[in-house]
Design a protein around this motif. Sequence first.
Motif, short mmCIF file in Angstrom:
data_model
loop_
_atom_site.label_atom_id
_atom_site.label_comp_id
_atom_site.label_asym_id
_atom_site.label_seq_id
_atom_site.Cartn_x
_atom_site.Cartn_y
_atom_site.Cartn_z
N VAL A 126 1.38 -1.70 -9.13
CA VAL A 126 0.72 -0.49 -8.64
C VAL A 126 1.01 -0.32 -7.15
N TRP A 127 1.47 0.88 -6.80
CA TRP A 127 1.78 1.25 -5.41
C TRP A 127 0.58 1.95 -4.79
N GLN A 128 0.29 1.62 -3.53
CA GLN A 128 -0.82 2.27 -2.83
C GLN A 128 -0.34 2.81 -1.49
N TYR A 129 -0.69 4.07 -1.24
CA TYR A 129 -0.41 4.72 0.04
C TYR A 129 -1.69 5.38 0.53
N GLY A 130 -1.84 5.44 1.85
CA GLY A 130 -2.96 6.14 2.46
C GLY A 130 -2.48 7.43 3.10
N GLN A 131 -3.30 8.44 3.02
CA GLN A 131 -2.98 9.74 3.61
C GLN A 131 -4.26 10.23 4.30
#
Length: 160
Positions: A126-131
């Motif tokens: 699972v990939w996680q990015y913050g915006q």
Amino acid sequence: MTQPKTQTEQLMEAMRDRLQKTFGQELVVELFPENPSIYRLNHARGAILLAYGKSTFGGSEAVDSIFQTRNIVIRLTLVFRQLNGKDGVISSLDQIRACLTGWFAPHCDQACRPVAEQFIGHMQGVWQYGQDFALRATQLQVMGPEDGPLLKQVRFEEDQ
């Protein structure tokens, strides 16, 4: 009696609704979980999780009360199974940015704008990015009735 929703709760709800309307057929859109350590991505593609990030406040713009700008940051955490391609998190970062940039949230006097994006991590496929998105509202002092006697009659000098 039910308490009315606060300014921040209304803002979060409106942003969630906007994202849900745009991406609800393709992704899960929900508030950040209360216990993130046990969060499990159950959607086949991914999820957008909303969290209140922070507020900073300007100086008071009035001398007889508190009237100040409130600069708000809302953090989106994107949790995806794929990194690249049309179903990947990278493509979704662009689509979400396009959806929210220029949108006027309730109680805000300035349009929503992106301020940061960052890779958070990759774990168990699972990939996680913050915006992060910034909005500006106004913080006002709550003014209640003053203590003491109420003015019941006004007499002007000219009347005497």
